[in-house]
Design a protein around this motif. Sequence first.
Motif, mmCIF file in Angstrom:
data_model
loop_
_atom_site.group_PDB
_atom_site.id
_atom_site.type_symbol
_atom_site.label_atom_id
_atom_site.label_comp_id
_atom_site.label_asym_id
_atom_site.label_seq_id
_atom_site.Cartn_x
_atom_site.Cartn_y
_atom_site.Cartn_z
ATOM 1 N N HIS A 1 59.433 62.483 -15.747
ATOM 2 C CA HIS A 1 60.681 62.097 -15.086
ATOM 3 C C HIS A 1 61.687 61.777 -16.178
ATOM 4 N N SER A 2 62.887 62.240 -15.992
ATOM 5 C CA SER A 2 63.865 61.999 -17.054
ATOM 6 C C SER A 2 65.223 61.658 -16.459
ATOM 7 N N ALA A 3 65.944 60.879 -17.204
ATOM 8 C CA ALA A 3 67.334 60.561 -16.865
ATOM 9 C C ALA A 3 68.202 60.929 -18.061
ATOM 10 N N SER A 4 69.265 61.668 -17.786
ATOM 11 C CA SER A 4 70.114 62.144 -18.883
ATOM 12 C C SER A 4 71.329 61.231 -19.044
ATOM 13 N N TYR A 5 71.580 60.885 -20.266
ATOM 14 C CA TYR A 5 72.755 60.082 -20.607
ATOM 15 C C TYR A 5 73.551 60.824 -21.676
ATOM 16 N N GLN A 6 74.855 60.829 -21.477
ATOM 17 C CA GLN A 6 75.705 61.491 -22.452
ATOM 18 C C GLN A 6 76.186 60.471 -23.478
ATOM 19 N N GLU A 7 76.069 60.821 -24.710
ATOM 20 C CA GLU A 7 76.441 59.892 -25.776
ATOM 21 C C GLU A 7 77.937 59.939 -26.018
ATOM 22 N N LEU A 8 78.532 58.794 -25.949
ATOM 23 C CA LEU A 8 79.967 58.712 -26.223
ATOM 24 C C LEU A 8 80.137 57.975 -27.555
ATOM 25 N N ALA A 9 80.288 58.727 -28.568
ATOM 26 C CA ALA A 9 80.407 58.136 -29.901
ATOM 27 C C ALA A 9 81.875 57.928 -30.221
ATOM 28 N N THR A 10 82.313 56.717 -30.025
ATOM 29 C CA THR A 10 83.723 56.437 -30.311
ATOM 30 C C THR A 10 83.919 56.232 -31.804
ATOM 31 N N THR A 11 85.121 56.466 -32.219
ATOM 32 C CA THR A 11 85.440 56.353 -33.642
ATOM 33 C C THR A 11 85.357 54.895 -34.083
ATOM 34 N N HIS A 12 84.817 54.703 -35.261
ATOM 35 C CA HIS A 12 84.683 53.373 -35.859
ATOM 36 C C HIS A 12 83.886 52.434 -34.979
ATOM 37 N N THR B 1 69.791 62.467 -13.107
ATOM 38 C CA THR B 1 68.336 62.319 -13.195
ATOM 39 C C THR B 1 67.694 63.632 -12.810
ATOM 40 N N ASP B 2 66.586 63.872 -13.447
ATOM 41 C CA ASP B 2 65.950 65.171 -13.256
ATOM 42 C C ASP B 2 64.443 64.977 -13.132
ATOM 43 N N VAL B 3 63.854 65.788 -12.291
ATOM 44 C CA VAL B 3 62.383 65.863 -12.264
ATOM 45 C C VAL B 3 62.029 67.232 -12.814
ATOM 46 N N PRO B 4 61.688 67.286 -14.086
ATOM 47 C CA PRO B 4 61.403 68.593 -14.690
ATOM 48 C C PRO B 4 60.134 69.216 -14.109
ATOM 49 N N THR B 5 59.806 70.337 -14.652
ATOM 50 C CA THR B 5 58.659 71.073 -14.144
ATOM 51 C C THR B 5 57.367 70.266 -14.318
ATOM 52 N N ILE B 6 56.445 70.523 -13.400
ATOM 53 C CA ILE B 6 55.120 69.902 -13.463
ATOM 54 C C ILE B 6 54.146 70.968 -13.946
ATOM 55 N N ASN B 7 53.410 70.622 -14.961
ATOM 56 C CA ASN B 7 52.447 71.568 -15.537
ATOM 57 C C ASN B 7 51.043 71.211 -15.043
ATOM 58 N N ILE B 8 50.420 72.141 -14.357
ATOM 59 C CA ILE B 8 49.084 71.909 -13.802
ATOM 60 C C ILE B 8 48.120 72.907 -14.449
ATOM 61 N N GLN C 1 58.084 73.655 -10.055
ATOM 62 C CA GLN C 1 59.344 72.917 -10.145
ATOM 63 C C GLN C 1 59.588 72.209 -8.818
ATOM 64 N N PRO C 2 59.621 70.881 -8.818
ATOM 65 C CA PRO C 2 60.020 70.189 -7.581
ATOM 66 C C PRO C 2 61.442 70.596 -7.207
ATOM 67 N N ILE C 3 61.628 70.865 -5.948
ATOM 68 C CA ILE C 3 62.920 71.395 -5.512
ATOM 69 C C ILE C 3 63.274 70.781 -4.161
ATOM 70 N N TYR C 4 64.484 70.274 -4.062
ATOM 71 C CA TYR C 4 64.931 69.621 -2.828
ATOM 72 C C TYR C 4 66.231 70.271 -2.399
ATOM 73 N N SER C 5 66.288 70.594 -1.149
ATOM 74 C CA SER C 5 67.489 71.252 -0.646
ATOM 75 C C SER C 5 68.636 70.241 -0.543
ATOM 76 N N ARG C 6 69.827 70.780 -0.457
ATOM 77 C CA ARG C 6 70.993 69.904 -0.313
ATOM 78 C C ARG C 6 70.873 69.074 0.965
ATOM 79 N N GLU C 7 70.324 69.682 1.993
ATOM 80 C CA GLU C 7 70.197 68.996 3.274
ATOM 81 C C GLU C 7 69.228 67.818 3.165
ATOM 82 N N SER C 8 68.100 68.059 2.461
ATOM 83 C CA SER C 8 67.102 66.989 2.397
ATOM 84 C C SER C 8 67.546 65.865 1.459
#
Lengths: 99, 275
Positions: free
Chosen positions: B104-115, B126-133, B244-251
Amino acid sequence: MAAYSQTSPYYNTPQNKISMDIFVPRAITAELDDVTYTIDRIYAYRPDLLSYDLYGTPRLWWVFAQRNPNRIEDPIYDFYPGNVIQLPKMSNLRSDLGI
Amino acid sequence: MADLGSIINSVTNVSKSVGGVFSNVAERLNRSGLFPGAQPSQSLTARAQWSVRDNATDFRVKITLPPEGTLKATYFGGSSEILAPLEPEKGVIFPLTPSIVLTHSASYQELATTHSNYPFYAYSHTDVPTINITGDFPVQNYQDAQYWVGMVHFFRSVTKMFFGADNANRGNPPPILWLKGYGDYVFNNVPVVVKNFSVTMGQDVDYISTSQNNSVNAVNFEVTNKQESSSWAPAMSTVNLIVQPIYSRESTKNFSITKFINGEISGNTNTRGFI
């Protein structure tokens, strides 16, 4: 005459001072779960060897013929490979023969 | 007076001869399939039995078609016998416990401000990447070989889109399957698509022949309606799946973090399980 031991097939047979009376067979209990055994080459014509291996004594060589009168008439020469017999259990022999 | 060496030799000889007698007796009895005292073998009277399993206690890892919809008829409703071994569960059960890598992963974008000494992190998604079985698939008899052939054909089939004029679902992508395993809150009706399927068929194992048209008596395992062998299955193979876990827009509209935390939408009410 000398008395026969409890492991002998003649233990129940009456005898006088000079001869034996008519042979009285010794009954051996037959049970449904007695092991069915097809005689193989190891024990061919050697009921004494099978008796030794199973019961620890060769003196019970005759019990196989007694337990299988329909399959074994001659205790030695009917003990041929391929003959299918029932093996009496040691626990039954102990109670039947009093050994 | 006998010296120590001769005593040791005589003792050794006695032990050897006694050991030889016993080993000979055991060997003869063993070769004849007999037991001392002519006792019946316990193994002859014992009968193996599967433990009782139902949907509540069966924690084996399965990948099946969803219970609703018309896909079951497409895959298992035809006259083909290839998938017949998989028909009771409408999918594949891993016979041995597979190795599963779940991330399970959550992505964060790095905001590197000057100084600045410390960059800021802005949450992206957030992402649920592929499951390897990865699981071993042993084959020991006719029935296992039928199941193995069906398994391979099933995963081949579910990685292909619906194509062909004779299919009512033509134009649709490959089906969404349900991943189940280890009970509630682990993998409970997780909707997945198969992204990759591979099976290792080794060169150092036996191959067992089978025919999908044969039937096997469930009681005594005798093969009835025996026909010419048409397929061979390896006695041991390794199956690797990337799903790959996959969820429809409806669900995903029904997703609620409160319900998720409380385990209310983990698939335990015969619905799609969010992980």
